[in-house]
Design a protein around this motif. Structure first.
Motif, PDB file in Angstrom:
ATOM      1  N   UNK A   1     -11.816 -13.382   4.880  1.00 54.29           N
ATOM      2  CA  UNK A   1     -11.600 -12.713   3.598  1.00 54.29           C
ATOM      3  C   UNK A   1     -12.042 -11.255   3.667  1.00 54.29           C
ATOM      4  N   UNK A   2     -13.243 -11.007   4.176  1.00 54.48           N
ATOM      5  CA  UNK A   2     -13.739  -9.634   4.218  1.00 54.48           C
ATOM      6  C   UNK A   2     -13.020  -8.797   5.273  1.00 54.48           C
ATOM      7  N   UNK A   3     -12.516  -9.429   6.326  1.00 55.85           N
ATOM      8  CA  UNK A   3     -11.703  -8.694   7.293  1.00 55.85           C
ATOM      9  C   UNK A   3     -10.422  -8.192   6.630  1.00 55.85           C
ATOM     10  N   UNK A   4      -9.827  -9.035   5.779  1.00 55.57           N
ATOM     11  CA  UNK A   4      -8.629  -8.627   5.046  1.00 55.57           C
ATOM     12  C   UNK A   4      -8.935  -7.473   4.092  1.00 55.57           C
ATOM     13  N   UNK A   5     -10.130  -7.487   3.498  1.00 50.23           N
ATOM     14  CA  UNK A   5     -10.513  -6.431   2.570  1.00 50.23           C
ATOM     15  C   UNK A   5     -10.578  -5.067   3.251  1.00 50.23           C
ATOM     16  N   UNK A   6     -10.846  -5.058   4.556  1.00 47.27           N
ATOM     17  CA  UNK A   6     -11.002  -3.793   5.282  1.00 47.27           C
ATOM     18  C   UNK A   6      -9.679  -3.226   5.771  1.00 47.27           C
ATOM     19  N   UNK A   7      -8.633  -4.058   5.816  1.00 46.83           N
ATOM     20  CA  UNK A   7      -7.395  -3.656   6.486  1.00 46.83           C
ATOM     21  C   UNK A   7      -6.733  -2.434   5.856  1.00 46.83           C
ATOM     22  N   UNK A   8      -6.544  -2.451   4.543  1.00 50.95           N
ATOM     23  CA  UNK A   8      -5.797  -1.375   3.887  1.00 50.95           C
ATOM     24  C   UNK A   8      -6.491  -0.032   4.055  1.00 50.95           C
ATOM     25  N   UNK A   9      -7.798   0.022   3.747  1.00 49.38           N
ATOM     26  CA  UNK A   9      -8.522   1.285   3.818  1.00 49.38           C
ATOM     27  C   UNK A   9      -8.661   1.760   5.255  1.00 49.38           C
ATOM     28  N   UNK A  10      -9.032   0.861   6.174  1.00 51.12           N
ATOM     29  CA  UNK A  10      -9.207   1.251   7.568  1.00 51.12           C
ATOM     30  C   UNK A  10      -7.896   1.726   8.177  1.00 51.12           C
ATOM     31  N   UNK A  11      -6.798   1.048   7.858  1.00 51.47           N
ATOM     32  CA  UNK A  11      -5.496   1.449   8.396  1.00 51.47           C
ATOM     33  C   UNK A  11      -5.075   2.805   7.860  1.00 51.47           C
ATOM     34  N   UNK A  12      -5.276   3.038   6.564  1.00 50.68           N
ATOM     35  CA  UNK A  12      -4.931   4.328   5.966  1.00 50.68           C
ATOM     36  C   UNK A  12      -5.709   5.464   6.628  1.00 50.68           C
ATOM     37  N   UNK A  13      -7.011   5.283   6.775  1.00 45.70           N
ATOM     38  CA  UNK A  13      -7.840   6.327   7.389  1.00 45.70           C
ATOM     39  C   UNK A  13      -7.424   6.567   8.832  1.00 45.70           C
ATOM     40  N   UNK A  14      -7.144   5.475   9.556  1.00 45.12           N
ATOM     41  CA  UNK A  14      -6.765   5.614  10.960  1.00 45.12           C
ATOM     42  C   UNK A  14      -5.444   6.373  11.102  1.00 45.12           C
TER      43      UNK A  14
END
Length: 391
Positions: free
Chosen positions: A245-258
């Motif tokens: 669940x928390x890995x999914x929470x990080x995907x959108x923000x981390x991908x955008x920043x990357x």
């Protein structure tokens, strides 16, 4: 000495002789590598912070289709069904390790600027604390059930007005006394405020919980529990491992920043590549006589090509190490950003990993290769007679 290759000492000496130009060109590459590495470290820091929030044997139950806890709703009757699962672990007192938790966003003023920012407020209990072994009270004590007492994560206590030990925060029409500050081992819980679950539901006028969290007695029984919950006609719920669940929470923000950072790095790298190319062309122009001498001594065109290309790569490596060294200092910086999934503030640290270091140096070498190949090819194509005549 083989006439197929030019000694590395010769390549390094030429860079040292032109050390002012070398430092300036390497500095330009270092700035690009610094941006590149910092962006990857930021993305990795966000991902690591959220992934560290979950426990492998914990299960989160939310309303089906809810992307985050703030969008979920579980009524008491549904929560009771979850509580009755036989696969839930118990503590030393025989209590089931299950926690019903309302989660809401609350706007609070920043301590330094007074500007409002969203903070996650979680209703939980002593069992909720037991479900998160990475969380420990470092100042004060845990809140008492049935009271308007709260505990705050370190990032919240440090960054928001009234969130320190002994201070009072006002939200949901009440004054809440901060009786403890907890450390969550750099996980997302550091950016949360915790209070009694029932008191939070009453204060925010909620009729349902946001999630139910429980620990499995056997971590391998997750698939069976998931199937049991999702096939129950009384429920419209879905179960996820907490880490997932928390890995999914990080995907959108981390991908955008990357992606944003990589785009900026590529744009900046064009300038660095052009700078390296100009430097190498200037080196070729000033060393025509040397090139002719090397060719006259029997060094092949490929040896000259590899020598100048080696200079460009060594120059890029120096810049890469400088940029990576600067980026590594960012690990001591604590910053916060808004999590796109929850719209709440998330505190995290930059994180440098061996993979990021390798990618950053690889990016630097790629810039050196692109910037140095054309000048090196030019040097290798010069004729011996023309070189000696020019000298």
């Amino acid at each position: 000495m083989s006439l197929r290759t030019v000694p590395l000492s010769y390549i390094a000496r030429n860079l040292w002789v032109r050390r002012v130009t070398t430092v300036l060109t390497a500095g330009g590459m270092a700035l690009v590598v610094y941006v590149f590495a910092t962006v990857l470290m930021m993305s990795e820091g966000i991902r690591a912070t959220l992934v560290a929030t979950g426990q492998p044997d914990n299960v989160m139950v939310l309303r089906k289709g809810a992307g985050a806890e703030i969008n979920s709703g579980i009524v008491r009757e549904q929560a009771a069904v979850v509580d009755s699962l036989a696969q839930i672990a118990t503590d030393g007192q025989g209590r089931k390790l299950v926690s019903r938790e309302p989660v809401v966003l609350n706007t609070l003023p920043k301590r330094d600027s007074g500007k409002p920012s969203n903070v996650t407020v979680r209703g939980t209990s002593d069992i909720g604390l037991a479900l998160r072994p990475q969380v420990r009270i470092v100042q004060g004590r845990m809140f008492r059930p049935g009271t308007s007492e709260i505990v705050t994560g370190r990032a919240v206590a440090r960054g928001f007005a009234g969130a320190g030990l002994g201070e009072t925060m006002r939200f949901a029409g009440r004054d809440w006394l901060v009786v403890g500050v907890f450390d969550a081992s750099r996980s997302a819980f550091d950016s949360e405020v915790w209070g009694d679950s029932e008191q939070m539901i009453q204060a925010f006028r909620r009729s349902a919980f946001s999630s139910v969290v429980f620990r499995l007695a056997d971590a391998d029984s997750f698939d069976a529990v998931k199937a049991q919950l999702e096939s129950d006609p009384r429920l419209t719920l879905e179960a996820k491992r907490e880490v997932a669940f928390y890995a999914e929470q990080s995907e959108a923000l981390a991908t955008f920043i990357r992606l944003l950072g990589l785009a900026l790095s590529i744009i900046f790298s064009i300038g660095a590549v052009v700078g390296a190319m100009i430097t190498m062309f200037a080196s070729v122009a000033s060393r025509v006589g040397e090139i002719g001498t090397l060719r006259a001594l029997g060094f092949r065109r490929s040896a000259v090509l590899s020598a100048f290309l080696g200079e460009a790569l060594l120059l890029a490596l120096v810049g890469g190490i400088m940029g990576l060294g600067g980026a590594s200092l960012m690990q001591a910086v604590n910053i916060s950003t808004v999590n796109f999934q929850t719209f709440s503030e998330l505190a995290f640290q930059f994180r440098l990993t061996p993979a990021i270091a390798a990618q950053s140096l690889g990016f630097a070498l790629a810039m050196g290769l692109v910037g140095g190949f054309i000048p090196a090819w030019r040097a290798a194509r010069l004729k011996i007679v023309d070189c000696l005549r020019a000298a």
